[in-house]
Design an enzyme around this catalytic site. Structure first.
Site, mmCIF file in Angstrom:
data_model
loop_
_atom_site.group_PDB
_atom_site.id
_atom_site.type_symbol
_atom_site.label_atom_id
_atom_site.label_comp_id
_atom_site.label_asym_id
_atom_site.label_seq_id
_atom_site.Cartn_x
_atom_site.Cartn_y
_atom_site.Cartn_z
ATOM 1 N N LYS A 9 0.802 -1.223 0.000
ATOM 2 C CA LYS A 9 0.000 0.000 0.000
ATOM 3 C C LYS A 9 0.835 1.274 0.000
ATOM 4 O O LYS A 9 0.305 2.340 -0.243
ATOM 5 C CB LYS A 9 -0.983 -0.008 1.173
ATOM 6 C CG LYS A 9 -1.929 -1.188 1.207
ATOM 7 C CD LYS A 9 -2.783 -1.353 -0.034
ATOM 8 C CE LYS A 9 -3.754 -0.243 -0.255
ATOM 9 N NZ LYS A 9 -4.880 -0.643 -1.137
HETATM 10 C C1 LIG Z 1 -2.750 -6.882 3.899
HETATM 11 C C2 LIG Z 1 -3.474 -6.458 2.672
HETATM 12 N N1 LIG Z 1 -3.685 -7.356 1.705
HETATM 13 C C3 LIG Z 1 -4.340 -7.047 0.576
HETATM 14 C C4 LIG Z 1 -4.834 -5.786 0.362
HETATM 15 C C5 LIG Z 1 -5.583 -5.518 -0.913
HETATM 16 O O1 LIG Z 1 -4.903 -4.640 -1.791
HETATM 17 P P1 LIG Z 1 -5.748 -3.691 -2.730
HETATM 18 O O2 LIG Z 1 -6.419 -2.671 -1.845
HETATM 19 O O3 LIG Z 1 -4.745 -3.044 -3.631
HETATM 20 O O4 LIG Z 1 -6.749 -4.500 -3.460
HETATM 21 C C6 LIG Z 1 -4.658 -4.811 1.339
HETATM 22 C C7 LIG Z 1 -5.232 -3.480 1.185
HETATM 23 O O5 LIG Z 1 -5.383 -2.700 2.084
HETATM 24 C C8 LIG Z 1 -3.951 -5.145 2.525
HETATM 25 O O6 LIG Z 1 -3.747 -4.262 3.513
#
Ligand SMILES: Cc1ncc(COP(=O)(O)O)c(C=O)c1O
Length: 468
Positions: free
Chosen positions: A44
């Protein structure tokens, strides 16, 4: 080695690492992309910096301003780093149940934390997004990042994550596997890879099994960050604008326990410590890899590190409290365990008619004084309910004569994992005053109940294995 003139420049440029030991026996090459190598410890950072830079460029964030965001933690950490470095104030609204490690990290960067109960319908003024939006609207100089709808979020991955994967595989990537939270990662990276490969790269959405994205019932899951949960009273379920559904070719639904097994196996067999959503992605990748050939190259994006979850997915007590198992540890404690004293418990829905509920329970042979759980309604349940979907408990005797099911609800006591020993502190701490009935969890889902009195008697029945 690269050299950077600021921490912000060091965001991105994460490597690919080939899996050798856990992927033994699978034909395709499997590489993981460990996004915890970003300075804030997650994927992120990329979106956070891109959103902030765009806000500066379009004038919505000015010197001395306040960065505000609603986040499961990692976007907040990315924003907190950029805010600290560039001299902004950061105020982060997040769920009161996120991992303690993420809260501590936010505080370490000087961000102000507002912990909010996330189990509130979206449109309610107390919901997490509503509180963040209100705060931003009422605070002079505040800018709300809005990662779910901000086009700079997927654009960051189109500009960096996608090209990195293409270059580092020399164009050999055939499958890209990622989880979907806001959808920024999969949409931006996936779109780039599809465009550059002339449509050849397949993009796989790895999704918690109850997530709405892959057709689940929207009930809560234990893995943070991935998937889409919907409060049962939310009437209008809006999906993020950062998510480009056209990019995703297939979804693979993954249960919490499988995700936990995948990361714990990865740590012990491969020496790589990944977070919970990485486990969702890995489990999905192993599943599709079984159908692929030696000509295929699979890239799995691992969003954050297991260091953030040492108190949860890597903690045997946390697992046992939720009725999860840990590879290498027994599923049940030796000696008497909670499951030996528990009974499978029927369910009525809070909005069901009393007459219908009473008729149905009688037809199923439920006795007048038997415990019955009252749940929020969920169309098309995929698993037994998540504890957050349980409103309380009642009995057929109480239901009879009531005008509505909700009138008869009594509070439940603690949540107890099916394999907890009777001597476990979570069990001994319960003195029955909180509620005479506890929820019994098998792999995180409510499969039965146990009364305080039963725990002090001989075992009566064993719960059947949860059907999946
Ligand atoms: C630990 C974790 N995995 C996966 C994601 C998913 O990513 P995206 O928001 O780009 O779909 C996030 C998003 O906040 C996250 O914090």
């Amino acid at each position: 080695m690269a050299r950077y003139e600021s921490v912000l420049e060091s965001i991105g440029g994460t490597p690919l690492i080939r899996l050798t030991r856990v992927a033994e026996g699978l034909l395709p090459r499997i590489y993981v992309k460990p996004e915890w190598q970003n300075p804030g410890g997650s994927v992120k950072d990329r979106a956070a910096l891109a959103m902030l830079r765009r806000a500066e460029a379009d004038g919505s964030l000015r010197p001395g301003g306040t960065v505000v965001e609603v986040t499961s933690g990692n976007t907040g950490i990315g924003l907190a780093i950029a805010a600290a470095h560039l001299g902004y104030r950061a105020v982060i609204f997040t769920s009161s149940v996120i991992a303690q490690e993420k809260r501590d990290q936010l505080a370490a960067y000087g961000a102000e934390l507002r912990l909010v109960d996330a189990f509130v319908p979206r449109a309610h003024p107390d919901s997490l997004p509503s509180q963040g939006e209100r705060y931003a609207a009422e605070t002079p100089g505040a800018w709300l990042a809005q990662q779910y709808d901000n086009p700079a979020n997927p654009a960051a991955h189109y500009a960096s994550t996608g090209p990195e994967i293409w270059d580092d595989t020399d164009g050999a990537v055939t499958h890209f596997v990622a989880t979907v939270g806001t959808g920024g990662t999969i949409s931006g990276t996936g779109r780039y890879l599809k465009e550059v490969s002339g449509g050849r790269v397949r993009v796989i959405g790895a999704d918690p099994i109850t997530s709405k994205y892959s057709g689940g019932d929207g009930s809560q899951k234990y893995i943070e960050g991935a998937g889409h949960f919907v409060h049962p009273e939310t009437t209008l379920d809006e999906w993020p604008r950062a998510l480009d559904l056209d990019v995703i070719d297939d979804y693979v639904p993954v249960e919490d326990q499988r995700a936990i097994d995948a990361i714990r196996g990865l740590a012990r067999t491969e020496g790589i410590l990944a977070g919970g959503s990485s486990g969702v992605a890995l489990a999905a990748a192993f599943q599709i890899a079984g159908r692929l050939t030696a000509d295929d190259t699979v890239v799995v994006l691992l969003p954050d590190s297991g260091r953030t979850y040492l108190s949860t997915y890597y903690n045997d007590s946390w697992l046992a409290a939720g009725g999860f198992t840990a590879p290498g540890s027994p599923a049940r404690a030796e000696g008497p365990a909670v499951g030996d004293y528990a009974t499978a418990t029927p369910l009525v829905e809070r909005d069901e008619s009393v007459a219908e509920a009473v008729r149905r329970l009688a037809a199923d042979g439920v006795a007048d004084d038997d415990a019955v759980l009252v749940a929020h309604p969920r169309a098309g349940r995929v698993l037994a309910p998540h504890p957050s979907d349980i409103v309380g408990w009642t009995t057929p005797a109480r239901l009879r004569g009531a005008a509505a099911v909700a009138e008869t609800v009594r509070p439940v006591g603690p949540r107890l994992g099916i394999g907890l020993a009777l001597t476990d502190p979570a069990v001994t701490a319960w003195d029955g005053t909180e509620g005479a009935l506890a929820l019994v969890l098998d792999r995180g889902r409510v499969t039965g109940t146990v009364t305080w009195r039963a725990l002090h008697r001989e075992p009566v029945h064993a719960l059947p294995e949860q059907a999946v």
